[in-house]
Scaffold this motif. Structure first.
Motif: not given
Length: 863
Positions: A544, A551, A553, A563, A581, A583, A613
């Motif tokens: 990350a 990143i 979700q 993101r 989550y 990356v 995160v």
């Protein structure tokens, strides 16, 4: 420039018959007089090895080193060894070399061959280049980004910090004009620029090469065509065979094809590419033993810098792997494409160095004419993050540097934005302490940021493993969708190869482990960097740091939101599907899978938890309060969210508080419902209808109270009435009738009451409501209530007749008329008979105009 007769050779170097020898004095004189020069010499002329040795005894060197820049590690090692052998010395003595992975220099070294990154670091650390008298830029025609940058930095530093430094640029095929102008200080029309650098040309020595076109068949792969052509050449042509292929994978395929098909006795197959161990590279470069022939399978590394002895036949696949920015990984990757015509000429020339030769080209002559004349400079095609970081470290702007080509503005802006997101550049665009540490590592800035950040977390070894995995090829091989996406699985294999994996690529794993070790040693070389072990559990947190913009979700069913708001999906059944989550290190184009046809495909990723995160995002997390209409509560709520770009990390709902934002949200709700959320009383509806009729009847001097007009002006008439509101109740409390009266104005309301009254007064004194909703105003009244009325009922000062709906005593429709006097004298006679029959207890006069209206019935007493 004219070429003078050659001077006696430098001490320790015997005379050679290489063509470049005739140019040495011209080069020496140009460097003495102008301090810079360009040497054009074709492959095989001897420029890489002879020129530095012949300049070794130049008076202006004054005991200082000659630094020779070679674009490739293999060529740097080979050039140093060749020069050392020519003077009868060992590498590391008079001639040494320095690459990213290897260092063979000593105090006795006077000619040092280095790769591009080494020279850039040296200039960055001390721009005065102490102890260096000459920098030779070899193979500048390859237009590598690092080579272009190093030349620009040296030219920028020389006028003030090292004015006695000499610069020699050497090329096999290049338009020398722009290069000579830059060496002379010309930035493109600069009035302060000096004269162009002198250009010395070596004609070389080239024998005739017979070019033969042999494109593959319709279903024949390049590797198959190359193997077949090698067998053909071994049967019909003399000498060793040099085969140019795009990359190591193609080399392995051709080698396997030659082994399957069998070769004549006495033929050795050798491979030559950068990732091979040094001993295997040396074996490929060594001359064939008497009575034996070689087939050297090489990448374009053998195109210019290296000499492969004994070659009389070239087989050129016509492909090259060039660096290109890879949007999926955010790094620069090698991509295979057609080579240029200049490249084809250089490759073919390898067959004619010692005698007439043959060059087989595995494409058609017609296709050849459509190929690019020269290779595109890397600065125009690769990711510029590393370049932008180096320039920031230098403290300059690219436009101020003597670059052969300026970087594309959009690509440079994107690179700077990435560096700012990684914390390498500050808000003012200057390099930060983090950026200064990143620039020291020989990896992409993303990966450098990860390694630098890992030091503080005790994860340098894990970061080095991840960087090697992403920099080299994947250690797991398989069909798309079969290979797991989790990078932690691969890190485990680097930590302990004994674990094994069904899809493991052993060769790739060895390369990655070796590179990880090199990066780990570099990371640990900094003071205060503690030793660490490879810990797969750190994979997500460290990754990350390199990809804070990637990143993602979970949003269910293997789908994730990145993101930046884009959608991405995992292959069905992937182990990372259940993670909240991720990356993402590598993305593919939109897939066809079940998880989302428009989503990008997640190809490499690692799991994260919320705390990781938050640690990676740092100050980028925003706390944002927005007012939203809660559908379940049917009310306004204040929703507070902790957001990372498009990702909502947490949220809470509370009652909205008074203020302009709340008022605006309530106004927006009224707009969204087209005013239906307001409490429309009959009085408000009637007033709007009356004003609407007045506007139709008397013109637009009367205000427009229609939906469109009211919606367009909500901030004027509605917002002030919601100033203290916090939710739906405030909307319901709005007195719409009074708001409309205020919009009409007091004096106009009085006028409206006179012109467009709400009721019509009957002869008996009772008023009946007037309906203004239709095209014409109307009233509904019992026939008896109009007895004694001689004129037709009207509004608008008697100018607008009402449509009269006549009713029976029971309230049933009897007749509709817009001419009451005409009704009395006309159809009343027939209507009277019908009413008298139905309602005999009522009086039905023959002439209603003279009859009094019925008296209102008195209500009985309630006692």
């Amino acid at each position: 420039m004219p070429v003078a007769p050659p001077r006696p050779p430098a001490s320790g170097l015997p005379p050679t018959d290489l063509p470049v020898e005739a140019c040495i004095d011209a080069v020496r004189d140009a460097l003495a007089r102008d301090r810079h020069a360009v040497l054009l010499a074709p492959p095989g002329a001897g420029k890489t090895t002879i020129v530095p040795l012949r300049l070794h005894d130049a008076p202006w060197r004054a005991g200082r080193r000659i630094v020779v820049l070679e674009p490739r590690r293999l060529a740097a090692r080979a050039a140093a060894r060749r020069m050392a052998s020519l003077v009868g010395d060992e590498v590391g003595g008079i001639v040494g070399f320095r690459t990213r992975d290897e260092r063979r220099v000593s105090r006795a070294t006077r000619i040092e061959v280095v790769t591009e990154g080494i020279l850039t670091r040296r200039v960055q650390h001390d721009p005065s280049l102490p102890g260096v008298g000459l920098v030779v830029f070899d193979e500048v025609h390859e237009r590598n980004l690092q080579g272009d940058l190093a030349l620009a930095l040296v030219l920028d530093a020389r006028p003030v910090l090292c004015p006695e430094l000499r610069i020699l640029a050497m090329s096999a095929t290049l338009d020398a004009g722009p290069l000579a102008a830059r060496l002379g200080g010309d930035r493109g029309g600069d009035v302060d620029a000096g004269a162009p650098a002198p250009v010395v040309t070596s004609e070389g020595r080239q024998h005739t090469v017979d070019v033969r076109w042999r494109p593959p068949g319709p279903r024949e792969r390049v590797a198959e065509a190359a193997a077949a052509t090698v067998r053909l050449a071994l049967r019909h042509d003399e000498g060793d065979v040099l085969v140019f292929l795009a990359g190591a994978a193609d080399i392995r395929r051709v080698a396997a094809g030659l082994a399957r098909g069998g070769l004549p006795a006495g033929v050795d197959v050798r491979s030559l590419y950068g990732a091979l161990p040094a001993e295997e590279q040396d074996l490929a470069l060594a001359p064939s033993l008497p009575g034996r022939r070689r087939v050297v399978l090489a990448t374009d590394i053998a195109e210019t810098s290296l000499t492969v002895e004994g070659v009389r036949v070239v087989v050129d696949a016509g492909e090259v792997r060039t660096p290109r920015r890879d949007a999926g990984s955010g790094l620069t990757r090698l991509r295979t494409g057609p080579s240029s015509r200049a490249s084809a000429a250089q490759r073919a020339g390898r067959a004619g160095r010692t005698g007439p030769g043959v060059a087989y080209r595995l494409w058609s002559e017609a296709e050849h004419t459509r190929r690019a004349a020269f290779a595109v400079p890397e600065i125009a095609t690769v990711d510029l993050a590393g370049f932008a970081l180096e320039v920031a470290r230098w403290g300059s702007d690219p436009a101020a540097l003597l670059l052969l080509d300026q970087p594309p503005p959009a690509a440079l802006a994107e690179a700077r934005a990435l560096l700012a997101g990684l914390g390498a550049l500050g808000p003012d665009g200057r390099i930060t302490a983090t950026g200064a540490a990143m620039v020291e590592l020989p990896v992409h800035p993303r990966l450098a940021r990860m390694i630098v950040g890992a030091v503080d977390q005790g994860g340098a070894s894990t970061a080095a493993a991840l960087a090697a995995l992403l920099e080299e090829r994947d250690v797991l091989r398989g069909a798309p969708g079969e290979v797991p996406t989790d990078l932690a699985d691969r890190v485990r294999l680097i930590a302990d190869p004994r674990l094994g994996h069904a899809l493991i690529d052993g060769r790739a794993l060895s390369v990655v482990r070796r590179r990880a070790g090199e990066l780990e040693r570099r990371a640990r070389s900094h003071p205060g960097n503690p030793a660490s072990v490879i810990d797969p559990a750190l994979s997500g947190a460290l990754l990350a740091l390199a990809y804070p913009d990637r990143i993602a979700q979970a949003r269910g069913g293997g789908r994730f939101r990145l993101r930046d708001g884009l959608g991405a999906s995992l292959p069905t059944g992937d182990a990372l599907t259940a993670e909240p989550y991720l990356v993402v290190a590598e993305l593919g184009g939109p897939g066809r899978g079940e998880t989302g046809p428009n989503d990008l495909r997640i190809q490499l990723a690692a799991a994260l938890d919320l705390s990781e995160v938050e640690a990676a995002a740092g100050d980028a997390i925003e706390i944002r309060t927005t007012l939203v209409w809660d559908a379940e509560r049917d009310d306004l709520r204040a929703r507070t969210e902790r957001r990372l770009g498009a990702l909502v990390l947490s949220s809470s709902d509370n009652r909205a508080t008074r203020g302009p934002a709340t008022t605006a949200a309530l106004v927006d709700r009224a707009r969204a419902t087209k005013l239906a959320v307001l409490r429309w009383t009959s009085a408000a509806a009637t007033l709007r209808a009356r004003v609407g009729f007045a506007r139709r009847a008397f013109g637009d001097t009367w205000p427009d109270l229609g939906d469109d007009a009211l919606l367009a002006d909500l901030d004027t008439w509605l917002a002030p009435r919601l100033a203290d509101g916090t939710g739906r109740a405030a909307l319901e409390r709005v007195d719409v009738h009074q708001a409309l009266r205020d919009r009409v104005g007091h004096h106009r309301v009085v006028e409206l009451d006179q012109l467009i009254p709400t009721t019509f007064t009957l002869p008996g004194g009772r008023g009946v409501p007037v309906d203004y909703e239709g095209e014409s105003p109307s009233i509904a009244v019992r026939v008896q209530d109009l007895f004694g009325v001689r004129e037709h009922p009207a509004v608008g000062a008697g100018r607008i007749p009402l449509v009269v709906h006549l009713l029976s005593p029971a309230g049933r429709p009897v007749q509709i008329t817009a001419d009451l006097p005409g009704f009395w004298t006309g159809s009343w006679r027939d209507v009277r008979k019908e009413l008298a029959g139905r309602y005999p207890k009522h009086e039905w006069p023959l002439d209603p105009t003279t009859a009094p209206p019925p008296r209102p019935r008195s209500r009985p007493s309630r006692g």
